[in-house]
Design a protein around this motif. Structure first.
Motif, mmCIF file in Angstrom:
data_model
loop_
_atom_site.group_PDB
_atom_site.id
_atom_site.type_symbol
_atom_site.label_atom_id
_atom_site.label_comp_id
_atom_site.label_asym_id
_atom_site.label_seq_id
_atom_site.Cartn_x
_atom_site.Cartn_y
_atom_site.Cartn_z
ATOM 1 N N ARG A 145 -22.496 -62.745 33.313
ATOM 2 C CA ARG A 145 -23.388 -62.700 32.163
ATOM 3 C C ARG A 145 -24.269 -63.952 32.112
ATOM 4 O O ARG A 145 -23.882 -65.016 32.603
ATOM 5 C CB ARG A 145 -22.579 -62.593 30.857
ATOM 6 C CG ARG A 145 -21.983 -61.224 30.606
ATOM 7 C CD ARG A 145 -21.483 -61.077 29.168
ATOM 8 N NE ARG A 145 -20.419 -61.993 28.834
ATOM 9 C CZ ARG A 145 -19.115 -61.780 29.065
ATOM 10 N NH1 ARG A 145 -18.740 -60.666 29.697
ATOM 11 N NH2 ARG A 145 -18.207 -62.654 28.714
ATOM 12 N N GLU A 166 -17.191 -55.617 33.599
ATOM 13 C CA GLU A 166 -17.631 -56.556 32.556
ATOM 14 C C GLU A 166 -16.472 -57.480 32.203
ATOM 15 O O GLU A 166 -15.400 -57.032 31.782
ATOM 16 C CB GLU A 166 -18.068 -55.787 31.302
ATOM 17 C CG GLU A 166 -18.562 -56.660 30.171
ATOM 18 C CD GLU A 166 -19.891 -57.340 30.475
ATOM 19 O OE1 GLU A 166 -19.857 -58.533 30.857
ATOM 20 O OE2 GLU A 166 -20.945 -56.694 30.340
ATOM 21 N N TYR A 200 -18.084 -54.957 24.891
ATOM 22 C CA TYR A 200 -19.404 -54.998 25.517
ATOM 23 C C TYR A 200 -19.712 -53.684 26.241
ATOM 24 O O TYR A 200 -20.839 -53.181 26.187
ATOM 25 C CB TYR A 200 -19.498 -56.168 26.497
ATOM 26 C CG TYR A 200 -19.580 -57.530 25.850
ATOM 27 C CD1 TYR A 200 -20.118 -57.699 24.574
ATOM 28 C CD2 TYR A 200 -19.138 -58.676 26.517
ATOM 29 C CE1 TYR A 200 -20.204 -58.952 23.987
ATOM 30 C CE2 TYR A 200 -19.230 -59.938 25.942
ATOM 31 C CZ TYR A 200 -19.755 -60.071 24.676
ATOM 32 O OH TYR A 200 -19.851 -61.306 24.094
ATOM 33 N N GLY A 210 -14.134 -52.863 31.310
ATOM 34 C CA GLY A 210 -14.273 -54.075 30.507
ATOM 35 C C GLY A 210 -12.931 -54.651 30.119
ATOM 36 O O GLY A 210 -12.034 -53.919 29.699
ATOM 37 N N GLY A 212 -14.933 -57.986 26.828
ATOM 38 C CA GLY A 212 -15.750 -57.129 27.681
ATOM 39 C C GLY A 212 -15.552 -55.657 27.386
ATOM 40 O O GLY A 212 -16.435 -54.836 27.681
#
Length: 341
Positions: free
Chosen positions: A99, A70, A145, A138, A142
């Motif tokens: 994304r 991510e 996230y 991440g 991120g």
């Protein structure tokens, strides 16, 4: 001698024609740029339908668990992980995606926050036939996230690597030294992206990163007008994402590695943050403390300081990211291995 009304009219008309020509040229330049981007830089991997919208997903390698990357608050999308994904794929399945609204992915119709990102990532993986167990990686925002993903889909998450991650309390912790600022120039650039301004400025705004191929850098610039608009929307939603992240901090016994960038801030970074070198040292000390707290969110964690790396550790020190991910993957495999009779 004052110009006559006819002369004034001619001057005004000439100016209007000149403006119209410039605007039309900008529009055509941007449209050609969009066409060339799609032609020259097709999406790696595949486009996955998640309900009338397509999200770009690139998976490599094979094995269990599947590593899912991510990206942070950037315009790179899946290319954020180009320096490490292939190396991880030599050990296990590795997936990176863009994304919604970044690079090749269609934009979302909902405001960005942790829950939306987690839900859309989960739909992307499942609709592409990718199933857990997952090790989530991440970087920066991120990191929060992937924490949201773990909150909502925790049964599928068996380990995490947080790469210089954001922290729910970062804004108030540094408020006495600096405040978040979102450049008005960025907003103006996004507002006039249709005119080709961002495309023309992309080589300056988005220099090639260390350990990044020239082709990847060119692809990121080619999609910059679209991606920068999404980045700005995500930036505007950062406070909401941080507030949401306060509700979940328990990773149980999942293996966790937290990587912290500790290279001194450059002059350009200090200027961008509008702080002095001494304040920069204080901010970095706070950042280290926040990551020490992050490492307590799992009973099996490791916190590693990287003295020579900046915020984008995946480019500055890809070896550290690869080592961290492989260590978590190996721990997960050991956990899953049946005990000898």
């Amino acid at each position: 001698m004052k110009p006559s009304k006819l002369q004034a009219l001619r001057i005004g008309l000439g100016g209007a024609i000149l403006v119209a020509v410039v605007v039309l040229t900008g529009i055509v330049y941007e449209r050609i740029g969009q066409y060339r981007a799609a032609l020259d830089f097709p999406p790696p991997g595949k486009m996955v339908d998640i309900g009338g919208r397509s999200v770009q997903l690139s998976c490599q390698g094979s094995g269990v668990p599947t590593v899912v990357f991510e990206a942070g608050l950037s315009v790179d999308g899946s290319l954020s992980w180009s320096a490490v994904q292939g190396r991880i794929a030599a050990h296990t399945r590795a997936c990176a995606y863009s994304r919604p609204g970044l690079m090749w992915s269609d934009p979302s119709d909902a405001a960005p926050d942790g829950k939306r990102v987690a839900t859309e990532l989960h739909a992307t993986l499942i609709n592409a036939g990718e199933h857990g167990p997952f090790v989530l990686v991440g970087q920066s925002l991120g990191g929060l996230y992937v924490m949201s993903f773990t909150r909502y889909f925790g049964r599928e998450v068996v380990g995490l690597v947080l790469v210089d991650p954001s922290h729910p309390e970062q804004v108030e912790r540094v408020a006495g030294l600096m405040t978040e600022s979102r450049s008005m120039l960025s907003r103006i650039g996004v507002a006039f992206a249709w005119f080709g301004i961002l495309r023309a400025a992309a080589p300056v705004l988005l220099p090639q990163a260390p350990h990044q191929s020239e082709r990847d850098a060119q692809a990121i610039r080619a999609y910059a007008p679209k991606s920068l608009s999404t980045q700005l929307a995500e930036s505007d939603s950062t406070n909401r994402t941080l507030a949401e992240a306060r509700a979940f901090r328990d990773l149980g016994s999942r293996p966790l590695v937290v990587l912290t960038a500790m290279a001194p801030y450059t002059t350009a970074e200090l200027r961008g943050m509008k702080i002095t070198p001494e304040q920069g040292k204080q901010v970095q000390a706070i950042w280290k403390q926040l990551h020490e707290d992050l490492a307590t969110w799992s009973s099996r964690s490791r916190h590693q300081l990287l003295a020579n790396s900046g915020h984008n550790i995946q480019f500055d020190d890809p070896d550290a990211v690869v080592d961290a991910v492989v260590s978590v993957v190996n721990t997960v495999r050991t956990d899953r291995r049946p005990e000898s009779p």
